[in-house]
Write an enzyme that holds these catalytic residues in place. Structure first.
Site, short mmCIF file in Angstrom:
data_model
loop_
_atom_site.label_atom_id
_atom_site.label_comp_id
_atom_site.label_asym_id
_atom_site.label_seq_id
_atom_site.Cartn_x
_atom_site.Cartn_y
_atom_site.Cartn_z
CG ASP A 25 -38.19 -17.14 10.29
OD1 ASP A 25 -38.97 -17.96 10.78
OD2 ASP A 25 -38.18 -15.94 10.63
CG HIS A 26 -37.71 -19.55 14.00
ND1 HIS A 26 -38.26 -18.46 13.37
CD2 HIS A 26 -37.29 -19.09 15.20
CE1 HIS A 26 -38.16 -17.41 14.16
NE2 HIS A 26 -37.58 -17.76 15.28
CG ASP B 81 -39.32 -13.58 16.42
OD1 ASP B 81 -39.16 -14.81 16.26
OD2 ASP B 81 -38.41 -12.82 16.83
NE ARG C 171 -33.78 -13.55 23.11
CZ ARG C 171 -35.02 -13.49 22.64
NH1 ARG C 171 -35.51 -14.48 21.94
NH2 ARG C 171 -35.78 -12.44 22.92
CB SER D 245 -38.77 -16.32 22.62
OG SER D 245 -39.94 -17.05 22.87
NE ARG E 173 -39.68 -19.84 22.38
CZ ARG E 173 -38.39 -20.07 22.63
NH1 ARG E 173 -38.03 -20.95 23.54
NH2 ARG E 173 -37.45 -19.46 21.96
C1 MIC Z 1 -36.09 -16.60 19.65
O1 MIC Z 1 -35.21 -15.88 19.21
O2 MIC Z 1 -36.09 -17.05 20.81
C2 MIC Z 1 -37.27 -16.97 18.76
C3 MIC Z 1 -37.15 -18.43 18.48
O3 MIC Z 1 -37.16 -16.25 17.54
C4 MIC Z 1 -38.58 -16.61 19.46
C5 MIC Z 1 -39.79 -17.04 18.73
C6 MIC Z 1 -40.20 -18.46 18.96
O4 MIC Z 1 -40.02 -18.99 20.04
O5 MIC Z 1 -40.76 -19.05 18.03
C7 MIC Z 1 -38.73 -15.10 19.76
O6 MIC Z 1 -37.74 -14.41 19.85
O7 MIC Z 1 -39.85 -14.64 19.97
FE1 SF4 Z 2 -34.30 -16.23 14.55
FE2 SF4 Z 2 -34.99 -15.45 17.00
FE3 SF4 Z 2 -32.45 -16.03 16.42
FE4 SF4 Z 2 -33.54 -13.87 15.40
S1 SF4 Z 2 -33.17 -14.27 17.55
S2 SF4 Z 2 -32.27 -15.34 14.31
S3 SF4 Z 2 -35.64 -14.53 15.05
S4 SF4 Z 2 -34.19 -17.45 16.43
#
Ligand code: MIC
Ligand code: SF4
Length: 657
Positions: free
Chosen positions: A64-65, A119, A379, A538, A540
């Site tokens: 999805d990302h 996530d 965010r 996140s 990660r």
């Molecule tokens: C985000 O919203 O920051 C992400 C990208 O979804 C991350 C996951 C990632 O870094 O792959 C999250 O929220 O955990």
């Molecule tokens: Fe994707 Fe993370 Fe953004 Fe949600 S907050 S849409 S999971 S990158």
């Protein structure tokens, strides 16, 4: 004494410990989810642990990302993930099928279950009464292998909802109001449990907007009780048989209570560049808007896009503004397309995107220099949109659509007064969520039975057993609320190396200081110093893995965000807490030495450590860790520790690399 809903679900899944606040508990996990940018490491670690089959009721791998696949490295990741899901028995959601949280809630989320996901927005199905928690990849790997998940029993806070939302106020405003009151660290160590008469006035998707963005408060999870609204939603997604009524006991005791009167809410907006910089929209009215995006896992559902579409029907996006709709799932797009709404929006000037995270992490639709972007996301950390010094505001779809029509920030109530014929669209669920399921490949339909690793798929980095001595330069001193986006940004140029740690580590902390990675490599070891809430955002694990790879041995911070703290243990970095004065006294470039024999101190349960700065001044730092966390640290991280456990060893032994 009666139980909260959180306690009831935890009790049902408890395999170790007691439900006492602050105590470590082990819980059984029913479902796991992972996505494309954290998933590759999840499966590489699954392979490295020698596991051969998924053990949870449901394991789902979403892509999805980075679905645009700008680079073969992204496509290699997706190809590997399909092969891993097939080989080990997980569902595989093809790139473009939608954001993990949206597709999961449509297909699998169910009351009373536990979900662990790599996530941070995994708590989304809390809106359906599922206890869902975000975690680092390796924690998900281990849970998927059938082992319990361990956390400190959080405080359970009662968020009592009263009244009913007035026209133009939405679920997004409920969570923005909580962010306004509590800040981005107000939920750390807490599960927010929603109760009160206001709950029944919210549909399940609205509840899931709130539980999704509870993550921005730093909360471990957020959960709603279940009722007719939950049952109604499950019926509409075709899973009525999974409904279960779940309520807290009448005499349940909570650690704290917050009351939100829904009737008092008005359209709110988070200003750049933190989700808690919330003000009423009216306070910032009149600012010119260059870009509007409706979408993401917070507000990308059918029910989120429909209000914006209704507002735009027969109207146009202002000539000075660009509007993009990025649905949370292909199902939402398909349904909106079949009903004619996609055409309606396109006619109004909307650019309709595929279902992806995309712009949320700066992949596509990067704002122009010195421009204003209004997004329905969760965010708006500085630079996350793909350009430094960005001006990203967070708001509801209604506020976003109003801005698109007017070309400037406007309270939709004022726009309605001005236009005379603009009605509050309210919330409307489809009779049936009937999009095709062809992009969700079940374990029985698996197309691969062995792992396919393109050249971008590297190895899991390993660290040796914890050293007795930790000493080195304070390579970087950082302020409060440093996010994992600062530590390892997720923009396309960097995201494509998520499976290649040697390359990815070059970008470590580049958003704070782009000389950091090189300095760290040259110094061959050292420590980081930070203020409050270090590592927020996140899940990660790369934000711990890469500093570890560069030789960072300890982080001295005033406080840590929950998932990042766990990731530091998982990758063998010692997270030490320091007070404000110590923080003020340590400067970047100082020589920092932990006077104690670190290995002995960690394994013997010592909490206070002496930190000597520049061979002279001494300070105290604290290691607040369970026995299990100490063992993981001593072993050099969770992979080494898990292997040790499997081999029947006890105590730490050097990791094998
Ligand atoms: C985000 O919203 O920051 C992400 C990208 O979804 C991350 C996951 C990632 O870094 O792959 C999250 O929220 O955990
Ligand atoms: Fe994707 Fe993370 Fe953004 Fe949600 S907050 S849409 S999971 S990158």
């Amino acid at each position: 004494m009666g139980q909260t809903l959180t306690e009831k679900i935890l009790d049902d899944h408890l395999v170790e410990g007691e439900l006492e606040t602050g105590e470590e508990i082990g819980i059984e996990i029913d479902q796991v989810l992972t996505q494309d940018t954290t998933g590759t490491m999840v499966w590489l670690q699954f392979e490295a642990m020698g596991l051969d089959e998924v053990q949870t009721e449901i394991a789902a791998q979403y892509c999805d990302h980075q679905t645009y696949q700008f680079d073969f490295k992204n496509t290699d990741d997706h190809r590997f993930l399909r092969s891993a899901a097939g080989t080990y028995g997980a569902y595989f959601s093809r790139p473009g099928n939608g954001i993990c949280h949206n597709v999961h809630r449509e297909n699998f989320a169910a009351p009373g279950k536990t979900l662990l996901g790599s996530d941070s927005h995994t708590p989304t199905p809390g809106g359906l009464g599922e206890l869902a928690i975000g975690a680092g990849g390796i924690d998900v790997t281990v849970a998927m292998g059938g082992a319990p998940y361990y956390i400190e029993m959080p405080e359970v806070v009662n968020v009592r909802l009263e009244g009913e939302l007035p026209d133009w106020a939405t679920a997004k405003d409920v969570i923005l109001e909580l962010l306004r009151r509590l800040s981005v660290k107000g939920g750390v160590g807490k599960i927010l449990e929603y109760t009160g008469p206001g709950v029944e006035t919210l549909t399940a998707p609205e509840r899931m907007t709130i539980t999704n963005m509870g993550t921005e408060l730093g909360a471990t999870s957020s959960i709603f009780p279940t009722d007719e609204q939950t049952e109604d939603y499950l019926e509409r997604v075709g899973r009525a048989d999974e409904y279960e009524e779940l309520q807290p006991d009448d005499d349940a005791e909570y650690d704290d209570e917050i009351v939100v009167d829904l009737s008092d809410l008005e359209p709110l907006i988070a200003q750049p560049s933190m989700p808690d910089k919330v003000v009423p929209v009216r306070e910032v009215e009149g600012q010119s808007v260059d870009q509007v995006i409706v979408g993401s896992c917070t507000n990308g559902g059918y029910e989120d896009i429909l209000p914006a579409a209704k507002m735009l029907e027969g109207r146009e996006v202002n000539k000075k503004t660009e509007m993009i709709v990025a649905p949370g799932s292909k199902q939402a797009s398909e349904m909106l397309a079949r009903e004619g709404w996609v055409a309606e929006m396109m006619a109004a000037g909307v650019n309709f995107s595929e279902a992806t995270c995309g712009a949320c992490i700066g992949i596509g639709h990067v704002p122009a220099s010195d421009s204003v972007s209004l997004r329905t996301f969760n965010r708006n950390f500085e630079g996350r949109s793909g350009i430094e010094d960005d001006n990203v505001f967070l708001c509801s779809p209604e506020v976003a659509a109003a801005a698109a029509i007017k070309g400037e920030i406007v309270d939709p109530r004022d726009l309605a007064d001005e236009l005379g014929d603009l009605e509050a669209p309210g919330i409307e669920l489809p009779d049936e969520y009937d999009g095709s399921k062809t992009d969700l490949i079940t374990p029985d339909e698996a197309v691969d039975d062995e792992l396919v690793k393109g050249p971008n798929i590297g190895d899991v980095p390993l660290k040796d057993q914890l050293d007795a001595d930790i000493a080195g330069e304070a390579l970087l001193k950082m302020e409060d609320n440093i996010t994992t986006d600062h530590i390892i940004p997720a923009t396309q140029d960097i995201l494509m190396y998520r499976s290649n740690i040697d390359k990815l580590s070059e970008f470590t902390l580049s958003r704070v200081d782009d000389t950091f990675a090189e300095r760290a490599r040259e110094a061959d070891g050292g420590v980081l110093v930070a203020g409050e809430n270090y590592g927020q955002g996140s899940s990660r694990e790369h934000a711990a893995m890469c500093p570890m790879y560069l030789g960072i041995e300890a982080v001295l911070a005033q406080s840590f965000a929950r998932i990042h703290r766990a990731n530091l243990f998982n990758f063998g970095i010692v997270p030490l807490t320091i007070d404000e004065d110590t923080y003020a006294d340590i400067d970047q470039g100082d020589e920092v030495e932990i006077v104690d024999d670190v290995y002995d101190a960690v394994t013997s349960g010592q909490e206070e450590f002496t930190v000597r700065v520049n061979g002279d001044e001494e300070y105290t730092a604290t290691l607040d860790a369970s026995e299990r966390e100490r063992d993981i640290l001593a072993a050099g991280g969770k992979l080494a520790w898990t292997k040790e456990q499997a081999e029947g060893g006890s105590g730490a032994a050097p990791a094998d690399d």
